[in-house]
Design a protein around this motif. Structure first.
Motif, PDB file in Angstrom:
ATOM      1  N   ASP A   1     111.455  71.437  59.125  1.00 25.17           N
ATOM      2  CA  ASP A   1     112.216  71.492  57.809  1.00 25.17           C
ATOM      3  C   ASP A   1     110.981  71.775  56.668  1.00 25.17           C
ATOM      4  OD1 ASP A   1     114.108  70.244  58.841  1.00 25.17           O
ATOM      5  OD2 ASP A   1     113.377  68.160  58.717  1.00 25.17           O
ATOM      6  N   LEU A   2     109.829  71.486  57.242  1.00 29.00           N
ATOM      7  CA  LEU A   2     108.585  71.946  56.233  1.00 29.00           C
ATOM      8  C   LEU A   2     108.559  73.536  56.231  1.00 29.00           C
ATOM      9  CD1 LEU A   2     106.157  71.363  54.569  1.00 29.00           C
ATOM     10  CD2 LEU A   2     104.868  71.219  56.458  1.00 29.00           C
ATOM     11  N   LEU A   3     108.536  73.933  57.364  1.00 26.25           N
ATOM     12  CA  LEU A   3     108.255  75.613  57.506  1.00 26.25           C
ATOM     13  C   LEU A   3     109.831  76.189  56.679  1.00 26.25           C
ATOM     14  CD1 LEU A   3     107.333  75.843  61.036  1.00 26.25           C
ATOM     15  CD2 LEU A   3     106.060  76.722  58.924  1.00 26.25           C
ATOM     16  N   ASN A   4     111.043  75.741  56.977  1.00 25.12           N
ATOM     17  CA  ASN A   4     112.223  76.356  56.282  1.00 25.12           C
ATOM     18  C   ASN A   4     111.904  76.043  54.699  1.00 25.12           C
ATOM     19  OD1 ASN A   4     113.318  76.887  58.590  1.00 25.12           O
ATOM     20  ND2 ASN A   4     114.507  74.908  59.085  1.00 25.12           N
ATOM     21  N   GLU A   5     111.353  74.865  54.367  1.00 24.31           N
ATOM     22  CA  GLU A   5     111.160  74.856  52.750  1.00 24.31           C
ATOM     23  C   GLU A   5     110.420  76.093  52.172  1.00 24.31           C
ATOM     24  OE1 GLU A   5     109.572  71.416  49.854  1.00 24.31           O
ATOM     25  OE2 GLU A   5     110.106  70.920  51.469  1.00 24.31           O
ATOM     26  N   VAL A   6     109.233  76.124  52.957  1.00 23.38           N
ATOM     27  CA  VAL A   6     108.346  77.359  52.333  1.00 23.38           C
ATOM     28  C   VAL A   6     109.047  78.620  52.642  1.00 23.38           C
ATOM     29  CG1 VAL A   6     106.285  78.524  52.967  1.00 23.38           C
ATOM     30  CG2 VAL A   6     106.460  75.945  53.050  1.00 23.38           C
ATOM     31  N   ILE A   7     109.764  78.861  53.792  1.00 20.58           N
ATOM     32  CA  ILE A   7     110.381  80.281  54.215  1.00 20.58           C
ATOM     33  C   ILE A   7     111.407  80.230  53.050  1.00 20.58           C
ATOM     34  CG2 ILE A   7     111.596  81.475  55.876  1.00 20.58           C
ATOM     35  CD1 ILE A   7     109.830  79.846  58.073  1.00 20.58           C
ATOM     36  N   ASN A   8     112.227  79.628  52.857  1.00 19.58           N
ATOM     37  CA  ASN A   8     113.264  79.823  51.919  1.00 19.58           C
ATOM     38  C   ASN A   8     112.936  79.858  50.428  1.00 19.58           C
ATOM     39  OD1 ASN A   8     115.223  79.939  54.161  1.00 19.58           O
ATOM     40  ND2 ASN A   8     115.221  77.699  54.363  1.00 19.58           N
ATOM     41  N   ASP A   9     111.718  79.319  50.252  1.00 16.68           N
ATOM     42  CA  ASP A   9     111.405  79.503  48.802  1.00 16.68           C
ATOM     43  C   ASP A   9     111.395  81.128  48.293  1.00 16.68           C
ATOM     44  OD1 ASP A   9     110.007  79.759  46.372  1.00 16.68           O
ATOM     45  OD2 ASP A   9     108.684  78.194  46.762  1.00 16.68           O
ATOM     46  N   PRO A  10     112.184  81.225  47.081  1.00 14.35           N
ATOM     47  CA  PRO A  10     112.506  82.774  46.500  1.00 14.35           C
ATOM     48  C   PRO A  10     111.141  83.440  46.251  1.00 14.35           C
ATOM     49  CG  PRO A  10     113.977  81.087  45.678  1.00 14.35           C
ATOM     50  CD  PRO A  10     112.986  80.255  46.427  1.00 14.35           C
ATOM     51  N   LYS A  11     110.204  82.538  46.000  1.00 13.28           N
ATOM     52  CA  LYS A  11     108.875  83.312  45.627  1.00 13.28           C
ATOM     53  C   LYS A  11     107.969  83.583  46.865  1.00 13.28           C
ATOM     54  CE  LYS A  11     107.878  79.814  41.967  1.00 13.28           C
ATOM     55  NZ  LYS A  11     107.209  78.784  41.497  1.00 13.28           N
ATOM     56  N   ARG A  12     108.703  83.386  48.002  1.00 11.06           N
ATOM     57  CA  ARG A  12     108.210  83.921  49.262  1.00 11.06           C
ATOM     58  C   ARG A  12     109.010  84.834  50.219  1.00 11.06           C
ATOM     59  NH1 ARG A  12     106.418  78.836  48.357  1.00 11.06           N
ATOM     60  NH2 ARG A  12     104.189  78.353  48.506  1.00 11.06           N
ATOM     61  N   ALA A  13     109.698  85.517  49.273  1.00 11.52           N
ATOM     62  CA  ALA A  13     110.732  86.348  49.887  1.00 11.52           C
ATOM     63  C   ALA A  13     110.386  87.566  50.417  1.00 11.52           C
ATOM     64  CB  ALA A  13     112.012  86.647  48.885  1.00 11.52           C
ATOM     65  N   TYR A  14     109.024  87.760  50.203  1.00 13.57           N
ATOM     66  CA  TYR A  14     108.255  89.000  50.711  1.00 13.57           C
ATOM     67  C   TYR A  14     107.658  88.761  52.216  1.00 13.57           C
ATOM     68  CZ  TYR A  14     104.135  86.158  49.784  1.00 13.57           C
ATOM     69  OH  TYR A  14     103.268  85.224  49.836  1.00 13.57           O
ATOM     70  N   LEU A  15     107.982  87.544  52.679  1.00 11.53           N
ATOM     71  CA  LEU A  15     107.648  87.338  54.243  1.00 11.53           C
ATOM     72  C   LEU A  15     108.801  87.796  55.052  1.00 11.53           C
ATOM     73  CD1 LEU A  15     106.125  83.696  53.986  1.00 11.53           C
ATOM     74  CD2 LEU A  15     104.774  85.883  54.437  1.00 11.53           C
ATOM     75  N   ASN A  16     108.054  88.285  56.208  1.00  8.04           N
ATOM     76  CA  ASN A  16     108.968  88.527  57.240  1.00  8.04           C
ATOM     77  C   ASN A  16     108.892  87.528  58.404  1.00  8.04           C
ATOM     78  OD1 ASN A  16     110.316  90.834  56.131  1.00  8.04           O
ATOM     79  ND2 ASN A  16     108.614  92.287  56.923  1.00  8.04           N
ATOM     80  N   ILE A  17     109.860  87.101  58.899  1.00 10.90           N
ATOM     81  CA  ILE A  17     109.664  85.883  59.639  1.00 10.90           C
ATOM     82  C   ILE A  17     110.229  86.316  61.187  1.00 10.90           C
ATOM     83  CG2 ILE A  17     110.267  83.497  60.125  1.00 10.90           C
ATOM     84  CD1 ILE A  17     108.892  83.850  57.398  1.00 10.90           C
ATOM     85  N   THR A  18     109.626  86.074  62.152  1.00  7.42           N
ATOM     86  CA  THR A  18     110.109  86.315  63.633  1.00  7.42           C
ATOM     87  C   THR A  18     109.646  85.087  64.378  1.00  7.42           C
ATOM     88  OG1 THR A  18     109.556  87.814  65.409  1.00  7.42           O
ATOM     89  CG2 THR A  18     107.715  87.413  64.126  1.00  7.42           C
ATOM     90  N   ASN A  19     110.526  85.000  65.508  1.00 13.75           N
ATOM     91  CA  ASN A  19     110.005  84.047  66.600  1.00 13.75           C
ATOM     92  C   ASN A  19     109.851  84.788  67.956  1.00 13.75           C
ATOM     93  OD1 ASN A  19     112.776  84.642  67.253  1.00 13.75           O
ATOM     94  ND2 ASN A  19     113.571  82.517  66.837  1.00 13.75           N
ATOM     95  N   ASN A  20     109.620  85.987  67.899  1.00 20.36           N
ATOM     96  CA  ASN A  20     109.269  86.624  69.188  1.00 20.36           C
ATOM     97  C   ASN A  20     107.937  86.752  69.292  1.00 20.36           C
ATOM     98  OD1 ASN A  20     109.253  88.307  71.112  1.00 20.36           O
ATOM     99  ND2 ASN A  20     110.671  90.039  70.288  1.00 20.36           N
TER     100      ASN A  20
END
Length: 260
Positions: free
Chosen positions: A18-37
């Motif tokens: 939940d904490l990570l999703n809050e950070v990841i989904n923040d529009p200010k952090r849209a430049y991040l590429n997320i992977t779970n591989n």
């Protein structure tokens, strides 16, 4: 490959997610590429993973960053914590803020073979060995997580039997006085998990959302006048990984944010 920073996320704990999703989904952090591989691990600028999954070789080279310290046992291991509290309190015995005033008595036990158990028992103080008042004590494994093999005992033979059983594979233990009149919430034991960020030498930042974990069962069961059954971990151990095995466990009823 994209030039945007790559973040590896491998974490199965819901409130971490939940904490990570809050950070990841923040529009200010849209430049991040997320992977779970996990195969992308060495290409990531940041890894948020279980300790064992982190690419420590790359972290120590300064090529990537991670969500944990490499040498962490001095910060979070039970035996080291007990030792440091004892040292600090011995160095500053008259300090009104002494950690001894806020932590239960704890003694470390180190074993290299089951044959060492009797000698280790002799090194414990009489309040543990004799225990005329039958007060409860807790055995904890220093390097083990998820409350594995924790027991509460009131006689020394129970402790001996458990140490004999475990000392083939475990070397370090903590024997700690059990608080048998704890503060309760909804008549249940609870613990708080506070996330902090330590920087340099040493600034500490505390995350505003503090998590509370409750035991599945009430501390005082119906008909118990003197206290709860110490063999029932669902009354006495608040760890998530213990309680979620109970048939009546519910995350909504057993985990809260402090402000709730």
């Amino acid at each position: 490959m994209s030039t945007n920073p790559l973040l590896l996320v491998r974490d199965n704990v819901k409130f971490h997610q939940d904490l990570l999703n809050e950070v990841i989904n923040d529009p200010k952090r849209a430049y991040l590429n997320i992977t779970n591989n996990i195969n992308d691990a060495e290409d990531c600028q940041l890894q948020w993973c279980d300790y064992e999954d982190i690419s420590w070789k790359n972290v120590l080279k300064g090529e990537i960053r991670a969500n944990a310290y490499c040498v962490r046992k001095g910060l979070i291991r039970k035996a080291q914590l007990a030792t440091y509290i004892e040292r600090y309190s011995s160095k500053y015995p008259n300090n009104p803020l002494s950690l001894n005033n806020g932590t239960p008595a704890a003694y470390t036990v180190e074993l290299h073979h089951p044959d060492d158990v009797d000698e280790a028992i002799c090194d414990l103080p009489m309040e543990v060995v004799i225990n005329e008042d039958k007060l409860p004590w807790m055995l904890k494994l220093s390097m083990v997580e998820k409350a594995a093999n924790q027991i509460i005992f009131t006689n020394i033979q129970t402790l001996k039997d458990e140490l004999y059983l475990l000392s083939e594979h475990i070397r370090e233990f903590v024997v700690q006085k059990y608080i048998n009149n704890p503060l309760l919430c909804f008549n249940r034991k609870f613990s708080m998990r506070v996330y902090i960020l330590c920087c340099g030498d040493l600034k500490v930042f505390i995350y505003q959302d503090i998590f509370c974990f409750l035991c599945t069962l009430p501390y005082y069961q119906e008909g118990e006048e003197e206290g709860a059954d110490y063999t029932n971990h669902y009354q006495h151990i608040t760890n998530f990984n213990v309680n979620n095995k109970h048939k009546d466990w519910s995350e909504d009823q057993c985990s809260y944010l402090l402000h709730e």
